[in-house]
Write a protein that holds these residues in place. Structure first.
Motif, PDB file in Angstrom:
ATOM      1  N   ASP A   1       0.438   8.361   5.958  1.00 28.48           N
ATOM      2  CA  ASP A   1       0.077   8.929   4.662  1.00 28.48           C
ATOM      3  C   ASP A   1       0.918  10.129   4.252  1.00 28.48           C
ATOM      4  O   ASP A   1       0.391  11.175   3.867  1.00 28.48           O
TER       5      ASP A   1
ATOM      6  N   GLY B   1      -3.611   5.521   2.885  1.00 28.87           N
ATOM      7  CA  GLY B   1      -5.002   5.291   2.532  1.00 28.87           C
ATOM      8  C   GLY B   1      -5.113   4.775   1.111  1.00 28.87           C
ATOM      9  O   GLY B   1      -4.398   5.242   0.218  1.00 28.87           O
TER      10      GLY B   1
ATOM     11  N   SER C   1      -5.828   7.531  -1.253  1.00 34.70           N
ATOM     12  CA  SER C   1      -4.942   8.687  -1.161  1.00 34.70           C
ATOM     13  C   SER C   1      -3.825   8.578  -2.195  1.00 34.70           C
ATOM     14  O   SER C   1      -3.392   7.476  -2.553  1.00 34.70           O
TER      15      SER C   1
ATOM     16  N   THR D   1      -1.431  -0.672   3.584  1.00 34.34           N
ATOM     17  CA  THR D   1      -2.544   0.107   3.049  1.00 34.34           C
ATOM     18  C   THR D   1      -3.777  -0.074   3.921  1.00 34.34           C
ATOM     19  O   THR D   1      -4.150  -1.201   4.260  1.00 34.34           O
TER      20      THR D   1
ATOM     21  N   SER E   1     -10.160   4.420   2.795  1.00 36.62           N
ATOM     22  CA  SER E   1      -9.694   5.649   3.434  1.00 36.62           C
ATOM     23  C   SER E   1      -8.880   6.471   2.452  1.00 36.62           C
ATOM     24  O   SER E   1      -8.268   5.947   1.512  1.00 36.62           O
TER      25      SER E   1
ATOM     26  N   LEU F   1      -6.808   8.856   6.959  1.00 32.96           N
ATOM     27  CA  LEU F   1      -7.079   7.430   7.115  1.00 32.96           C
ATOM     28  C   LEU F   1      -7.437   7.054   8.549  1.00 32.96           C
ATOM     29  O   LEU F   1      -8.271   6.172   8.786  1.00 32.96           O
TER      30      LEU F   1
END
Length: 254
Positions: free
Chosen positions: A109, A204, A207, A229, A233, A237
């Motif tokens: 992420d 995430g 995110s 992905t 989350s 994540l």
């Protein structure tokens, strides 16, 4: 000075780097699970975090050099390297500078791009913790709640609390340096750096750290990257959906 680590299991070396204001302990549960898949897992505290040394110098090139020194001290090569957020930036920098030491790279992420400073309120809250007055975790949480409303985020931050001595709490992070150098956290990876081996970027689904606009940038510097992905989350994540995170990692490194 060599970084502190918690080493779990035997097998192929697998290094995990935590994010900003985190520590190796954040990854203990997943670390044990990875070790059961035939890896020697190194949960590393980066400088100014956890139980590692404090120093006024703090940027990604230095953090990557710390990791190189760690690998040399532990005689590690051909490593699997996983980093989350700030740790992901360190992992990208390290892999690009020392590609001969890395077999596979995983980035959780975060993109190689620039991110504006966005930790000011959290840092203000941590700075407000007066341990001449605060004598318990509950009291620290109460003060921090005036700055950070989310309970889960506060619990993550309060993992940095420890007993300096009997009756005296403190923070494991080097707060003064991290406040002074916070702009370094968002710095972009230099555009000329590349890593040609296999890379997995995990993001995430809730995110915004890796967006559609980041995908080409990632491929420019990591041409053999895949982006996966993790459902249900956000930025954390690995903590919010550890089952799917674990499955994705093992599928990639197995």
């Amino acid at each position: 000075m060599i970084l502190y680590s918690n080493i779990i299991g035997e097998g192929k070396p697998f290094i995990i780097l935590h994010g900003f204001l985190g520590m190796s302990d954040n990854w203990k549960t997943l670390g044990r699970q990875f070790s059961q898949q035939g890896f020697q897992v190194h949960l590393v505290d980066q400088r100014n975090h956890g139980r590692s040394f404090w120093d006024e110098n703090f940027n990604y090139e230095i953090l990557a050099e710390d990791l190189k020194n760690y690998c040399k001290a532990h005689n590690l090569n051909d490593i699997v390297l996983l980093g989350h957020s700030m740790g992901g930036k360190t992992a990208m920098m390290f892999s690009a500078l020392y590609p001969n030491l890395v077999s596979k790279l995983l980035v959780a992420d975060i993109s190689p791009r620039f991110y504006p400073v966005h930790h000011q309120t959290i840092l203000e809250g941590l700075s407000a913790l007066n341990f001449d007055v605060i004598k318990s975790r509950g009291e620290a949480d109460k003060v921090l709640s005036e700055f950070v409303s989310d309970f889960g985020t506060r619990q993550f931050l309060l993992k940095n609390l420890y007993w300096v001595e009997k009756g005296k709490l403190g923070l494991r992070i080097n707060l003064d340096v991290l406040k002074a150098e916070v702009a370094e956290i968002g710095e972009a990876l230099p555009s000329y750096l590349r890593f040609e081996k296999d890379v997995l970027f995990l993001k995430g689904d809730r995110s915004e750290y890796i967006g559609v606009e980041d995908e080409q940038l990632i491929l420019n510097q990591f041409p053999n990257a895949k982006i996966v992905t993790i459902a249900n989350s956000g930025h954390w994540l690995h903590a919010e959906n550890p089952k799917d995170f674990f499955t994705a990692v093992i599928k990639f490194v197995g």
